[in-house]
Write a protein that holds these residues in place. Structure first.
Motif, PDB file in Angstrom:
ATOM      1  N   GLY A   2      15.980 -10.829 -58.869  1.00 34.36           N
ATOM      2  CA  GLY A   2      15.240 -11.055 -57.634  1.00 34.36           C
ATOM      3  C   GLY A   2      13.910 -11.717 -57.873  1.00 34.36           C
ATOM      4  O   GLY A   2      13.583 -12.144 -58.967  1.00 34.36           O
ATOM      5  N   LYS A   3      13.125 -11.747 -56.835  1.00 34.41           N
ATOM      6  CA  LYS A   3      11.828 -12.410 -56.872  1.00 34.41           C
ATOM      7  C   LYS A   3      10.724 -11.358 -56.926  1.00 34.41           C
ATOM      8  O   LYS A   3      10.789 -10.351 -56.225  1.00 34.41           O
ATOM      9  CB  LYS A   3      11.686 -13.259 -55.612  1.00 34.41           C
ATOM     10  CG  LYS A   3      10.508 -14.172 -55.637  1.00 34.41           C
ATOM     11  CD  LYS A   3      10.486 -15.050 -54.407  1.00 34.41           C
ATOM     12  CE  LYS A   3       9.225 -15.887 -54.409  1.00 34.41           C
ATOM     13  NZ  LYS A   3       9.053 -16.599 -53.173  1.00 34.41           N
ATOM     14  N   TYR A   4       9.713 -11.630 -57.732  1.00 33.85           N
ATOM     15  CA  TYR A   4       8.620 -10.672 -57.922  1.00 33.85           C
ATOM     16  C   TYR A   4       7.295 -11.359 -57.669  1.00 33.85           C
ATOM     17  O   TYR A   4       7.152 -12.556 -57.886  1.00 33.85           O
ATOM     18  CB  TYR A   4       8.653 -10.107 -59.342  1.00 33.85           C
ATOM     19  CG  TYR A   4       9.981  -9.486 -59.644  1.00 33.85           C
ATOM     20  CD1 TYR A   4      10.293  -8.234 -59.150  1.00 33.85           C
ATOM     21  CD2 TYR A   4      10.934 -10.182 -60.361  1.00 33.85           C
ATOM     22  CE1 TYR A   4      11.533  -7.672 -59.379  1.00 33.85           C
ATOM     23  CE2 TYR A   4      12.177  -9.628 -60.600  1.00 33.85           C
ATOM     24  CZ  TYR A   4      12.466  -8.378 -60.103  1.00 33.85           C
ATOM     25  OH  TYR A   4      13.697  -7.830 -60.325  1.00 33.85           O
ATOM     26  N   GLU A   5       6.342 -10.566 -57.245  1.00 31.61           N
ATOM     27  CA  GLU A   5       5.010 -11.094 -56.985  1.00 31.61           C
ATOM     28  C   GLU A   5       3.972 -10.207 -57.665  1.00 31.61           C
ATOM     29  O   GLU A   5       4.009  -8.984 -57.517  1.00 31.61           O
ATOM     30  CB  GLU A   5       4.758 -11.124 -55.478  1.00 31.61           C
ATOM     31  CG  GLU A   5       3.476 -11.818 -55.108  1.00 31.61           C
ATOM     32  CD  GLU A   5       3.278 -11.933 -53.608  1.00 31.61           C
ATOM     33  OE1 GLU A   5       2.239 -12.512 -53.221  1.00 31.61           O
ATOM     34  OE2 GLU A   5       4.102 -11.430 -52.829  1.00 31.61           O
ATOM     35  N   ASN A  58       8.488  -5.971 -55.935  1.00 35.49           N
ATOM     36  CA  ASN A  58       9.789  -6.609 -55.766  1.00 35.49           C
ATOM     37  C   ASN A  58       9.912  -7.195 -54.363  1.00 35.49           C
ATOM     38  O   ASN A  58       8.960  -7.146 -53.582  1.00 35.49           O
ATOM     39  CB  ASN A  58      10.934  -5.634 -56.099  1.00 35.49           C
ATOM     40  CG  ASN A  58      11.081  -4.503 -55.097  1.00 35.49           C
ATOM     41  OD1 ASN A  58      10.457  -4.471 -54.035  1.00 35.49           O
ATOM     42  ND2 ASN A  58      11.932  -3.548 -55.433  1.00 35.49           N
ATOM     43  N   GLU A  59      11.086  -7.728 -54.049  1.00 41.05           N
ATOM     44  CA  GLU A  59      11.295  -8.397 -52.757  1.00 41.05           C
ATOM     45  C   GLU A  59      11.079  -7.469 -51.565  1.00 41.05           C
ATOM     46  O   GLU A  59      10.698  -7.904 -50.491  1.00 41.05           O
ATOM     47  CB  GLU A  59      12.707  -8.979 -52.690  1.00 41.05           C
ATOM     48  CG  GLU A  59      12.883 -10.179 -53.575  1.00 41.05           C
ATOM     49  CD  GLU A  59      14.316 -10.695 -53.572  1.00 41.05           C
ATOM     50  OE1 GLU A  59      15.261  -9.881 -53.592  1.00 41.05           O
ATOM     51  OE2 GLU A  59      14.473 -11.920 -53.563  1.00 41.05           O
ATOM     52  N   TYR A  92      13.465  -2.216 -64.168  1.00 36.71           N
ATOM     53  CA  TYR A  92      12.964  -3.587 -64.102  1.00 36.71           C
ATOM     54  C   TYR A  92      12.538  -4.122 -65.469  1.00 36.71           C
ATOM     55  O   TYR A  92      12.005  -5.222 -65.560  1.00 36.71           O
ATOM     56  CB  TYR A  92      11.796  -3.673 -63.119  1.00 36.71           C
ATOM     57  CG  TYR A  92      12.237  -3.424 -61.702  1.00 36.71           C
ATOM     58  CD1 TYR A  92      12.606  -4.486 -60.879  1.00 36.71           C
ATOM     59  CD2 TYR A  92      12.323  -2.138 -61.197  1.00 36.71           C
ATOM     60  CE1 TYR A  92      13.034  -4.262 -59.582  1.00 36.71           C
ATOM     61  CE2 TYR A  92      12.749  -1.904 -59.892  1.00 36.71           C
ATOM     62  CZ  TYR A  92      13.104  -2.972 -59.101  1.00 36.71           C
ATOM     63  OH  TYR A  92      13.535  -2.754 -57.820  1.00 36.71           O
TER      64      TYR A  92
END
Length: 149
Positions: A2-5, A58-59, A92
């Motif tokens: 997924g996408k992480y910030e 996470n998203e 993760y």
């Protein structure tokens, strides 16, 4: 995965960190709990000059990793920063999240310090930090690794 910030955390108490505290304690680590306790009692809020606290989300916006930068409290040198309270949720790990977070903290540290130190006593963490460019030597008080900028 997924996408992480990666986001700077200006107030830890605005986030749900219970799962990280619980998991870290199950892993035998108390430093995430200390992070929360120190934050709540005001003894370390990562808000002095050259200090910061970052989280990886996470998203769904869930906090999955955390790590901070302080002026090294074990040194009188103002040019030494310390990586502190670094933890990645087990689910993760080994997906680049830890590297993403360390790189962000190093980026910030370079603006304020000449050296960044950390302490770890696990083989897994030792391998991780040396892969990120840290040298394993206890040249600085209460540290196991360092990086010069």
């Amino acid at each position: 995965m997924g996408k992480y910030e990666v986001k700077q955390i200006n107030n830890l108490l605005n986030f749900d960190f219970d799962s990280l505290v619980k998991q870290s304690k199950e892993d035998g680590f108390r430093f995430v709990e200390r992070l929360v306790n120190d934050y709540k009692n005001g003894s370390n809020t990562f808000n002095h000059f050259g200090e910061c606290l970052f989280g990886v989300f996470n998203e769904e916006g869930l906090l999955v990793a955390i790590g901070g930068l302080n002026k090294d409290p074990f040194s009188n040198e103002h040019s030494i920063g310390r990586l502190r309270r670094f933890y990645v949720n087990k689910a993760y790990r080994r997906n680049g999240i830890g590297s993403l977070l360390v790189k962000r903290i190093i980026e910030k540290a370079k603006k304020y310090y000449k050296i960044m130190v950390l302490h770890t006593d696990t083989e897994q963490a030792d391998k991780f930090y040396t892969s990120m460019g840290f040298l394993k030597e206890n040249l600085y008080p209460n540290s196991s690794h360092y990086m010069e900028f």
